[in-house]
Structures are given as C-alpha cells and as structure tokens.
Design a protein around this motif. Structure first.
Motif, PDB file in Angstrom:
ATOM      1  N   ALA A 161       0.989  -1.336  -0.051  1.00  0.00           N
ATOM      2  CA  ALA A 161      -0.047   0.075   0.050  1.00  0.00           C
ATOM      3  C   ALA A 161       0.843   1.422  -0.078  1.00  0.00           C
ATOM      4  O   ALA A 161       0.469   2.148  -0.639  1.00  0.00           O
ATOM      5  CB  ALA A 161      -1.039   0.090   1.080  1.00  0.00           C
ATOM      6  N   HIS A 162       1.942   1.352   0.769  1.00  0.00           N
ATOM      7  CA  HIS A 162       2.924   2.493   0.774  1.00  0.00           C
ATOM      8  C   HIS A 162       3.640   2.458  -0.690  1.00  0.00           C
ATOM      9  O   HIS A 162       3.661   3.776  -0.974  1.00  0.00           O
ATOM     10  CB  HIS A 162       4.038   2.233   1.810  1.00  0.00           C
ATOM     11  N   ALA A 163       3.908   1.552  -1.055  1.00  0.00           N
ATOM     12  CA  ALA A 163       4.627   1.617  -2.486  1.00  0.00           C
ATOM     13  C   ALA A 163       3.745   2.112  -3.657  1.00  0.00           C
ATOM     14  O   ALA A 163       4.267   3.082  -4.284  1.00  0.00           O
ATOM     15  CB  ALA A 163       5.043   0.186  -2.839  1.00  0.00           C
ATOM     16  N   LEU A 164       2.481   1.579  -3.374  1.00  0.00           N
ATOM     17  CA  LEU A 164       1.493   2.245  -4.520  1.00  0.00           C
ATOM     18  C   LEU A 164       1.363   3.687  -4.254  1.00  0.00           C
ATOM     19  O   LEU A 164       1.133   4.502  -5.026  1.00  0.00           O
ATOM     20  CB  LEU A 164       0.160   1.561  -4.602  1.00  0.00           C
ATOM     21  N   ALA A 165       1.085   4.022  -3.007  1.00  0.00           N
ATOM     22  CA  ALA A 165       0.885   5.536  -2.709  1.00  0.00           C
ATOM     23  C   ALA A 165       2.231   6.184  -3.208  1.00  0.00           C
ATOM     24  O   ALA A 165       2.098   7.480  -3.891  1.00  0.00           O
ATOM     25  CB  ALA A 165       0.881   5.884  -1.082  1.00  0.00           C
ATOM     26  N   TRP A 166       3.435   5.790  -2.882  1.00  0.00           N
ATOM     27  CA  TRP A 166       4.666   6.264  -3.223  1.00  0.00           C
ATOM     28  C   TRP A 166       4.765   6.610  -4.765  1.00  0.00           C
ATOM     29  O   TRP A 166       5.006   7.751  -5.469  1.00  0.00           O
ATOM     30  CB  TRP A 166       5.819   5.771  -2.756  1.00  0.00           C
ATOM     31  N   ARG A 167       4.231   5.532  -5.614  1.00  0.00           N
ATOM     32  CA  ARG A 167       4.288   5.819  -6.845  1.00  0.00           C
ATOM     33  C   ARG A 167       3.247   6.597  -7.569  1.00  0.00           C
ATOM     34  O   ARG A 167       3.309   7.045  -8.603  1.00  0.00           O
ATOM     35  CB  ARG A 167       4.124   4.348  -7.616  1.00  0.00           C
ATOM     36  N   SER A 168       2.013   6.744  -6.887  1.00  0.00           N
ATOM     37  CA  SER A 168       0.892   7.426  -7.439  1.00  0.00           C
ATOM     38  C   SER A 168       0.588   8.643  -6.904  1.00  0.00           C
ATOM     39  O   SER A 168       0.071   9.415  -7.895  1.00  0.00           O
ATOM     40  CB  SER A 168      -0.404   6.586  -7.583  1.00  0.00           C
ATOM     41  N   ALA A 169       0.937   9.081  -5.759  1.00  0.00           N
ATOM     42  CA  ALA A 169       0.635  10.196  -5.132  1.00  0.00           C
ATOM     43  C   ALA A 169       1.134  11.707  -6.030  1.00  0.00           C
ATOM     44  O   ALA A 169       0.179  12.593  -6.170  1.00  0.00           O
ATOM     45  CB  ALA A 169       1.066  10.418  -3.810  1.00  0.00           C
ATOM     46  N   GLY A 170       2.242  11.620  -6.496  1.00  0.00           N
ATOM     47  CA  GLY A 170       2.499  12.738  -7.332  1.00  0.00           C
ATOM     48  C   GLY A 170       1.757  13.213  -8.401  1.00  0.00           C
ATOM     49  O   GLY A 170       1.536  14.279  -8.999  1.00  0.00           O
ATOM     50  N   ALA A 171       1.530  11.729  -9.067  1.00  0.00           N
ATOM     51  CA  ALA A 171       0.754  11.912 -10.479  1.00  0.00           C
ATOM     52  C   ALA A 171      -0.798  12.366 -10.189  1.00  0.00           C
ATOM     53  O   ALA A 171      -1.419  13.005 -10.974  1.00  0.00           O
ATOM     54  CB  ALA A 171       0.635  10.610 -11.191  1.00  0.00           C
ATOM     55  N   ILE A 172      -1.146  11.893  -8.957  1.00  0.00           N
ATOM     56  CA  ILE A 172      -2.703  12.243  -8.702  1.00  0.00           C
ATOM     57  C   ILE A 172      -2.824  13.652  -8.060  1.00  0.00           C
ATOM     58  O   ILE A 172      -3.811  14.426  -8.829  1.00  0.00           O
ATOM     59  CB  ILE A 172      -3.145  11.266  -7.516  1.00  0.00           C
ATOM     60  N   PHE A 173      -1.829  14.030  -7.303  1.00  0.00           N
ATOM     61  CA  PHE A 173      -1.778  15.642  -6.827  1.00  0.00           C
ATOM     62  C   PHE A 173      -0.801  16.272  -7.541  1.00  0.00           C
ATOM     63  O   PHE A 173       0.374  15.817  -7.401  1.00  0.00           O
ATOM     64  CB  PHE A 173      -1.561  15.518  -5.414  1.00  0.00           C
TER      65      PHE A 173
END
Lengths: 380, 380, 380, 380
Positions: free
Chosen positions: B20-32
C-alpha cells in the motif's frame, strides 16, 4: 364470534396502543382459525362520549368512563390495559383481583417495585397475563431464535442491540409529563429500552450484570405555556455493557433523541459460525451470514419473511408481501388467547416481563452509582 | 520525478501495508500536482533476494535486507515502516535519530510506553512523522467533519462507532503470534479498535474517560503443528462507554471475530439537528439526516462522494465513480509530503496518534480493573 | 522499470481518462508482479506547456503538442489514446500504421463505419489493441461470469441492464459539443450505453436483434453565450428490448439525464436456478440468490469482493477493503500488457469492442426506423 | 356495526385474496372512523362445510355454496369477488344485475372483451365497483403522486417499472391451470404486470402505445401425475417500451420466473428536477432525490412512511412503525365504502381498471405481431 362461550373483552384506553389492541381483538380470530371466540364487550375511556364514540368505531357493545366498572364487569373475561404507564398497576391488580385475564402494555409500571407487585399478583391468581412486548412476536425474530437453537450460527458469543427514535430529538419540543419521573418513570429506557431487552434476552438468555451510562441530552425544555423551562428528569440516551448469565457479552444502546430513527430497533448476534442482523424499520427482513460453502460466495443473505416463517402464512400465503406493526399485536394476542384456552404458556407474561424490566432499572442504577450492578441485587 | 531535489524514499516491509505504501509512493505525485518530487531509493525486506524482487516490482532503485542500513542511508530522506508492530519502535527511533521523516503504520507500538517514546522522539527531532490511520483520509470522513463544523447537524451529543472483521472468527483457526501479548500487544483494540478511535476523536474530540469490557471469544487455539493448544492472551472483542472532554457520550465496539464483517468500520453521529452515518464497507457513501424541510420529505440521504468532496476530484472528476482503499493511502501521503515541504501539520503525526492509542490502552485497563479509567491517569 | 527491453509508453490526452491511463501506467507493474516493464516515454497535449506540465506530474520523460510525432516516435511502443472520441480513429490508424500497440478509450469512434475501419486496421496489423471498457475488468463482474459458467444460477434466460448518470439532467445546463452528432456521435448510447453492452454481452453473449426507443429529453439548450438556444441532436435516454444469439432475452436502459444517478451501471441476470445482481455505484458488491438449501434461509447474498475474487488480492490482501475506479484501469492494462508480452488475447480489443458498438448503433437505428434491427444487417 | 342501515357484505372465495378481503371488512371501520357500518352477512365457497367453517372463522353470519344465491341475497349490498379470474365476469355481471356494489379482484377477466363487458355493465348500473389494485393504496405511492403533482421532481420525462416474483421460477414445478390460456388468460402480464400498469399510469397518465417482447422461459412443465409434460401457453416474462399520452417514455418489465424476487414491484420516476424510486418489498420506504441545496449534500433520501403520509396515521400514529400488505386492502376498502356512501369516486373502479388491462393486452399483442400497438386500436 358471538357464541355463548365467547370470551368477553374489555379495553381500557383508545390511543396508539388502544387502537392496536382493538384491531388485534377484531382480526386475530379471522387470521388464526384456532383461537377461542371473543365478544367485544366493553370499552373504557374518558370522557364518556369519547368512550361511546370509540366503542362504536372499534365495535365494542358497550362503553364506560369508569375503568373499575369495566374490570369488575361479569361479562368481561379479559382486560386490555393501554392507558398511560402510571395507571397500569392499579388497573392490572384490580382486574386480576376480579379474576380477569390481563393484557397490559409495556412497561408494566414506572417502578420495579410496582412491576414486581403486578407479577406477584399474577402468580397468585389463576388467570393469564400478557405484556405488550410485541416485537418478540415478529416472525423474523422467532426465526432468528430458531436459527440460533438449530445451531446455524454456532454458539452465541456476543450480541449488540439498539433502539432509537427521534420523538425527543428536537430541542424546541415543549416539556411534557414524559420528562417527569413521577409521571413517566424512566425515559428512553422505559419507553424504548425495555423492548430491546425483550429481544436480547430472547436471543441470549437472562442478563447477569451491567455497566452503564445514561445521558440527558436536553436537561430542560420550554414549558408549553411559553413561560420558562421545565426540568427533564429522566434520560434521553442510555448505553450499557451487558453480561449474560450464559457468559455471552453484549452492548445495549437506546436513544429517544436520535434524529432520523423512527422505529429503529435491532440487533446483531455474533456466533461462532455466523451472524444474524435485524432492524425493525425493515421488519420483514432478516440478515444472515453463515461460514459455509465457498468463501467467494459467502455474504450476508437478506431473507424476506414469508410462509416459511410461521405464523406469517396466516396473514398472507405469499412471501415478501410484508407484515405491518399491527400484525405483530395480532400474533401476540393469538399466543395469549391460546394460553387462556389451555395452551402453552404465552410470552411474555407478567413474570417473564418483570425480568426484562429489571434490566432497564439495573442500567439506570449502574449509571447513577457508577458501578457494575447485578440483576440479582436489584431483585425485589 | 527524478530531479536533484527529489526526496529519497526508503520502504521497510512488503506485505499488505508495504505494498500500500509502495503504490502510494508511486501514484501520489501524479494524482496531486502539488507534491514534492520523490525518488524510490531503497527497499528493505528479508531475505535479500525477496527484497531485490520487490524492489524491482515496486520500482525502487536499490534493495537491502538490513533496515539499519536503510534508515541511515544518506540518499534516503523519508522512511516508510510497514513491518510487524513489535518492530516499529526501534526502527522509528533509529530513523528519527538519523534525521529522517517517518511514515509508520498503526498502531505505533505494542505498549503505550513505547508509543510515548516514539512521540517524544518525534517531538524532539526536526522531521515530520505520519501514522497510518488512513481512514481519516477518506473524503467521506472529512466531509462528515465539515458538516459537523458547519453546524449541519447542530451540536453533537452522542456518537457510536464500530470496527469489526472476521479474520479471527473461525474457532478452527490455528494459534499465531497475534495471540501473544509479547508479540502482538492488544488484540482487536490494537489491530482494529485504534482505527475507530481515530474516527471518533476526529468527530467528537478527545476522550476523557471510559468504562469497558473486553472478551476473549476463543481462549485457546490449536497449535499449527497440530499438537495441543496455545493460549490466546489478548482480546477478540472490546466494548466501551466513552466520555469525551466535550461532554459528548459515546459507545465503542470492536470485534475481530465478527462473522461476515470484512472491513466494517463505521459510526453514527447524533446531533441536535440531524445525524450522520458512515460505514467503510461502503466507503464512498455518507448518510445524512437533517431536520429540515417538510417532515413528509425527511429521510436519510445517501450521499455518493465526488468532486464536491475534496480531494476526490484529484482521482476521478466524476461523482459516484468510487475510490478504493489504496487511494486513501495516497491522500494520507499527500498530507505528509505537503507537511514535509513546509505545509500545514499533517494528521495524525506521532503526537496526535499517541492520543488515539492512549484510548485503546485505557479501554483495556478499564476492563481489567473493572472501573472507569481516565485518559489523564494513563498519560505516561 | 527502466531496463533496456522496457516498453515505451506514449499517452495522448490528460483529461479524465488521460489521468486514469497515466495512473494505470504508473501502478500496474507494482500491483501485478508479472507484467513487462514500461518506460513513460512521451506525453502529448496542447498547448505545449500544458503537455510539459502534465509530463512532469505524470512522470513522463518527454512532452509534445503533436500527436503525430508521438505515434511515430521510435521510442514509443504503446500508445494510449484518451482524446475526444472524434479524434480516436485518425490517431489509432496512425499508431497502428506505425506498428504501435494501441490502448484507446471507448467508444472507438463516432460512427460504426469508423469503428469498423479501426477494427480492420487492428486485424491487419501485428500489434495488440485494447478498448477502455474498464467495467468488465471489475473482479465482481468477472466473478459473476465465473458463477454463470459454473452453473451456479443455472441456464441464463433473461438479463436486464441499466446505465444512468445525471450530467445532462439539468435543463439549465448550457449547450455543448456533446449535443452535436458531428462532434459527439450518439448521446447516452455512445457515452454510457456502450459500457452496458460490454457487460451484457459478457454475461449473455452476442446480441442478435433489438427493438428500441430513444428520447431527447431536452431538445434544445441555452447557448453558452446566453444568446438563444442550440439544438440537442442526440439522445438523452435510450431503451431497448434485446434478443441475444443464445435465445436469452433482455432489457437495456440508459439515461444521461437521470437525477441522482452518478455512475449507476448495473444488471440482473435471471437464471433457472438463481439470480445475480450488480450495481457499479457499489462496485465491490455482488448480490447472488441461489435456489438451494431451506427456503426459510434463502435470500439475496451480498458478497463483498476480496482476494477470493482475483485479481482483487493483488491490490489488497483483505476482503471488503474496496477497490476504486482507477483500479479497474490497472486491471485492464494488466491484461493488455500480458497480451503484448505474448499472453492470451486481451479483452476487449478493437475487434471485440466493435461488436459492442454495433449494438448501440443498432439501437439507434431501430428507434429511428421504428422496427426490429438485427446486428447482422448493420454489419459493415 | 350492526345498526339497521349497515351494509350487508357477501364474500365469494376464501383463498389468498378472500382472506385479505375478510380482514379488510373486519378492520376498516375500526381503522377509519368515518366509514359506513357493515354487516358480514354471507360467505360463499365450496363445498358447503368449507364455506361454513370459513364463515365462522371470518365472522360472517351465514354461509352458502351457491354464489348465485349470495349475489341475489336481499340482505347483501356489497359483493367481494375473490375467486379464480375465469369466474369474475359471470359473478360480477350477476351481482351488478342484482343491484349490488362489487369489489372484484384483479385482473377483472381473462380477456379484454370480458373486462370491457364488465366495465359496460358497471357504467350502466347505479352501484359502485372497485378492482383490487391494492398497491395504488399504499401511502408511499400516493405520496409519490403528491410529490409529482407538487412539482418536487419537476416535469416527468421517463418512468421505469418492474414487477417480479419467483413462483414460476423452478423448472421442476408441475404444470397447472395457470399455464393454460383458456383458464388463466395471460401469464405474468395478467397476474403481476397489470399491477405495474396501475402504478405507472398513476404516475405518468394513460399509455398511448407499446413495443413489446414476451417470453416463455419454460415451454413445457411436468404434468402433476408424473406422466409426460404439459404445454405452457402463456408468458413467463414480458418487457415493453411504453409511450404515454403525455409524451413520457417508459420501460415495463415483468417476470414470474425471477429467482429471489418475492413481491418486487417498483418504479423509478425521472423528472427534470429529481427522481423518485419505490420498491414494494420495502413498501414503507420512498426514495427521493431532488436537485436542491449544495451538490455536496445531495443524495437519495429514504423516506419512511408515517402519519405525514395519510392515511398511515389511521393505522399507527408513529412513523416508521410499518404497514403491511393487508393494510393496503383496508385502505382500498375505505375508498370504496366512502364512494358507496356518496363520497368521491373510488379508484380504480371497473372503468378505470379496464384502462390498465388494455395495456397488458396491448403488450401481448405487440409482441405477437412484432409491431407497435396503440391502446386506441385495441379499444373494444
């Protein structure tokens, strides 16, 4: 319905529950083919013309404005008591003393001592009694009991229940007698909470002890005449942690100030093999989860009550066609009438109902005294 | 995403929350669009080849099987700790000591004393911390908070919350380390209950004192090797009556042995003008009742979250299109990263999370000692 | 993720679906451990600075404002097309001609002829194509398919489906290009209805013929500049009676003007032994009724998706923890990438999607011509 | 209830609807204080001893096994006809000819010609008629009508309705007379579909024309004696696209072979400002969405019926306490009795009900002839 041996019925009160009793008296025999015949003999209310008007509407032969006349009337065999709770005791004791069967609304009385007096009088007499804990008559509820007895959800380990309405949720609502202990006794516990106890004990057996917290949300309310405020002496909200004699643990929640809840009375029963969930606002549904079959297909099942859930079929032979609130009173009455006719003990009679009412008083005491209270110690 | 000033990320653990952390690290920048850039620098797990394999899958540049190397790696600025709870404290203290920002899963530690040590270290350091109470990041939850702040349901008077799963509901399930206090600390309180506290405190403020009852449904479980039984030392079920500092009263319920509940985490907020109800198993819905408009049209509204409930719109610009569990971690991470970049304080950091964890320990103690326990008295 | 053999990705468009593609490209590899590596090579939008800004946010190495440059870029192996529907055809044909794999959003094109051209080009080429019918990727949906294949609900006899939103429900909404056939093609059929077809055909096989009725609720809308009205040329509502090749009968319903529906896409599958019901607004739930076991315990089961419903477990290993909309795109992409890597045919590619799009055009024609239209006769 | 001017009641039939009528006759006067008095005069069934037994149970004074005796009995003023549908016409015509008021169950007759004969006879006579479309009596339904009339959801543009049960879903079920057109007339259209028409027309006005598709799921069924199979001549499923005279468009769906549906009868009304949704399996709920107030707080409201939705309060003065199926018949009867006593026209009488039944015959014809059928053209 007018044979010589028909039971004469006397009804005291014509409000919410008075009408519910009248409808049950009118319909139960037609719904269930096996009940003793009844004669709607006498109706009591005040003033006299109101009594006469309701006797006509409800189909009672005679009317009176004196309940003592009704309960001693030789033509009356069974008395329905649907008056304000503070009057139940005197009426019930008089009716029992006159040798009548008594169908009394809940709670039996404002105080536990009064309720205990009523239960003693009932035990001493030779007649049948019934208290209006109508929600235990719901086919969805008795089916839940059958599921538990049959082991469908394994051994019960935990229960949670709630009973909430919003009739005291509005801060602007005027002060009424409901707020005074001398007139109303307990607050949400007496009005709603005792219903929840009737369900939880029906699922998990007798309660042993409680920890509790009660809460008066609105400590004062505007007086109806607009001049100042009246004190709210009893509780709007009550919460408790229950220990049942069986070892089951449970949670009890009740509020009469819960916006949006109209007749939310429900429970979760946690078992070692499954769970049952019920909500009275969807009274024709029972939700069941069982740890059986492939995990990928497990889920809560919404069972719609029908003829497979007796006595639903006596009302409608088709499933999903829905019973209503008044139908519960007819089922309750049927059990009472069968007991009067010599059948098995009806539920709950004064003695059984006393056990429910002990619990709400224990909850109130546990909160006031800030300690665990056992049912045994409040046993009068 | 690979600029010179990008934050170097180290991830310890690759299980449920590690991914879950890995996915957040991968996606958060692109989302926000407004977050500082990050570099997935190093991943730690054991054995080393597993770490290497997950580094490849999750897109981390390097791998190690020694977490001490990771937390002191100069290229690492932020450390995600997703290991078993018993390891959190040592890792977090080391990372803080090395000047890293720390994102640690909940609960912070097995004991309150350990959690307090972590909070103290965080306060002393100059970096940011974040604890994984991800459900407070749900737009449905933050909208509930806004509704309350805006007065939509009036003054809050009562709350009820529940958090239930069934991962320990099966009596046949083998004994694991989860059942031993030395390894797992609290039972359902530590695993699930603390999430509920994070929600209830977010709705009604800090807890003042509790009455409680905990229950071990299965006191022993078969040992995995089939020889005999192991003792279950911690609780399967916990129930409590809460007093909040604000005067609000509440009920807390948690079970890890509740058949049919997969991630049932929810609450009712009772206000003087309305009610809000939420259930995580339908995490994109918020139910709202307001005493407004004609009575005949009042009812609970089911609000589907959408762009009107920020930051939903950063994921999908269309309402009703649904966020999922992993999206909550991305929102959580966004708040953390903005704080690291100098933005407002993220929630909850170690200090705020400690307040949540005090409550679960108070519940356990109140049950063990059979008395009301205040949060103040357990304050270490 | 940056090995020499990694697939170069080009993304055209950065709106709703552009972002969804970007997030899928960023996360799919980390979610699923078995996918070919990808390189986010180039992003195209206009103007150029917007493209550059989104390239930075989404993590693409380069940006361009010329899609022709992107689709012929030797470093790009796969092209995501998420532009307005009227542009799909030209872009897809160019990308296919350049030997790229193509992931194109739905509907493929404004006209069936254009879609057929695209399918022909795909068949002729040696690359893989994928159309964004993402709802068929939902584990709840594929589980429904498995239940059907496994005979859980017997032989399928009837299906009903609906897809409704309210983005065109407001009469005051200004006229946009969506209302012009030349720009938007079909109305609710093209935007929403084709998704429903993708589900229904996945459940009951190919459609054979249709009877239909389309309806334009608001025949004109105020022009954005406030001067007068523009004509709405395409349909707001479409309803159809379907005959499937298998003999199954069905009902199709779609509206883009259905107040309160945010992403209501669902179906009922009627079988000889049971029924399956699904609603995308509760996308993590599947409702199943099976005529098995005691009648008194039968009911619709609400199954919460979890690891038992692959590939849910690749996202979260715990049931009931919820997937979201963007997760569906990651699943869709995984199937596409596996096909590119030589795995089984992905679904739906251009050829399969053409079959879906034939149905919506048949519905439109059946309504316009007031007669039953077979899919065969509109086959181009 | 036994005054000289009381209306004498004759009841023919004692099955599902016979009992429902009996209960309504027994309770309506007590529920509603304003109805003319009734006398339960005579009950007819065969054989005679069954009639006598039911007369006793239902409280009728006399019994007969000859319906012609009942309908010409001078002491009978109103006749309830609850026999199999094929007998309705002859009985109703005879009762009307004898000057009786007639309460007949739906559908009126097996063929439209027969129903038209009945409507003509009713028009010619001076008495009142009532057809048992009881679902239009539901306070939730009449409230939906009031909401529409009051403009709460704007102008109606589209409706969808469904009526499904599963009593013919089991392929193993034996052949019965219900499958033969000569005995049963239409299939699901006659049994269930006409109820749906009564609701849809009550919401959107008269139907103008239809496109339709009917389907026999099980073309043959095992004969009860176990020897061979009988043909199923009528439809199990019917679907139609409706055009209403008002311009509203709609979808009609009905199945008697829909597993899990017990009494699923519902609708969606799409308006320019909102939507109303209803489902009879939750008959005390109405779901309402209105485009009002902040978007972030919009959602479908679940309204629980109560005293604000007349005549709910005549049954129970507290909201959320639930009406049941039999209560709908009491409301229906009240309207009929008020009309007999000179009040406003009751709904639906034979004339109004004929309009509903035209629609189901139009649906059947549209399917058989594969073309649009107008109601006007089948008008007899």
């Amino acid at each position: 319905m007018t044979g010589p041996r028909a039971l004469g019925v006397g009804l005291i009160g014509t409000g919410f529950m008075g009408k519910a009793h009248a409808l049950a008296w009118r319909s139960a025999g037609a719904i269930f083919g096996d009940l003793p015949e009844v004669r709607l003999e006498c109706l009591c209310d005040t003033p006299a013309d109101k009594a006469a008007e309701f006797a006509r509407q409800f189909g009672f032969a005679r009317a009176t404005d004196d309940w003592r006349v009704l309960v001693t009337d030789p033509a009356v065999d069974v008395v329905s008591i649907t008056t304000p709770n503070s009057l139940h005791k005197e009426m019930a004791l008089a009716a029992l003393a006159a040798g009548k069967h008594v169908w009394c609304e809940k709670p039996m009385a404002l105080t536990l001592a009064d309720a205990a007096d009523m239960a003693r009088a009932a035990r001493a007499g030779g007649t049948r009694t019934q208290v209006g804990y109508n929600y235990v008559a719901n086919p969805a509820f008795t089916h839940a009991q059958r599921l538990i007895e049959g082991g469908t959800i394994g051994r019960i380990v935990h229960v949670r229940g709630w009973v909430d309405e919003d009739y005291q949720a509005d801060p602007q609502l005027a002060w009424t007698w409901r707020a005074r202990i001398a007139d109303a006794g307990l607050g949400t516990l007496g009005d709603l909470g005792c219903h929840l106890v009737s369900l939880l004990c029906g699922l998990a057996g007798p309660v042993d002890s409680v920890l509790a917290e009660i809460q008066t949300v609105y400590p004062r309310r505007p007086l109806p005449d607009g001049e100042g405020y009246g004190e709210v002496e009893n509780e709007d909200v009550a919460s408790a942690l229950l220990r049942f004699a069986s070892g089951v643990r449970g949670v009890f929640m009740s509020s009469r100030s819960a916006w949006g809840r109209k007749n939310s009375l429900g429970f979760e029963v946690h078992g070692t093999k499954g769970m049952i969930v019920f909500e009275q606002e969807r009274m024709n549904e029972l939700r069941l989860y069982v740890n059986e079959g492939p995990r990928a297909e497990q889920g809560f099942r919404t069972i719609l009550t029908g003829p497979e859930h007796p006595p639903f079929g006596a009302f409608v032979p088709a499933p999903g066609h829905q019973l209503g609130f008044n139908d519960l009173k007819a089922i309750e009455l049927a059990g009472f009438l069968r007991a009067i006719a010599g059948g098995p003990r009806n539920h709950p009679d004064f003695e059984a109902a006393l056990e429910f009412e002990k619990v709400i008083h224990a909850i109130a005491r546990a909160s006031h005294e800030g300690r665990r209270v056992t049912i045994a110690e409040i046993d009068t």
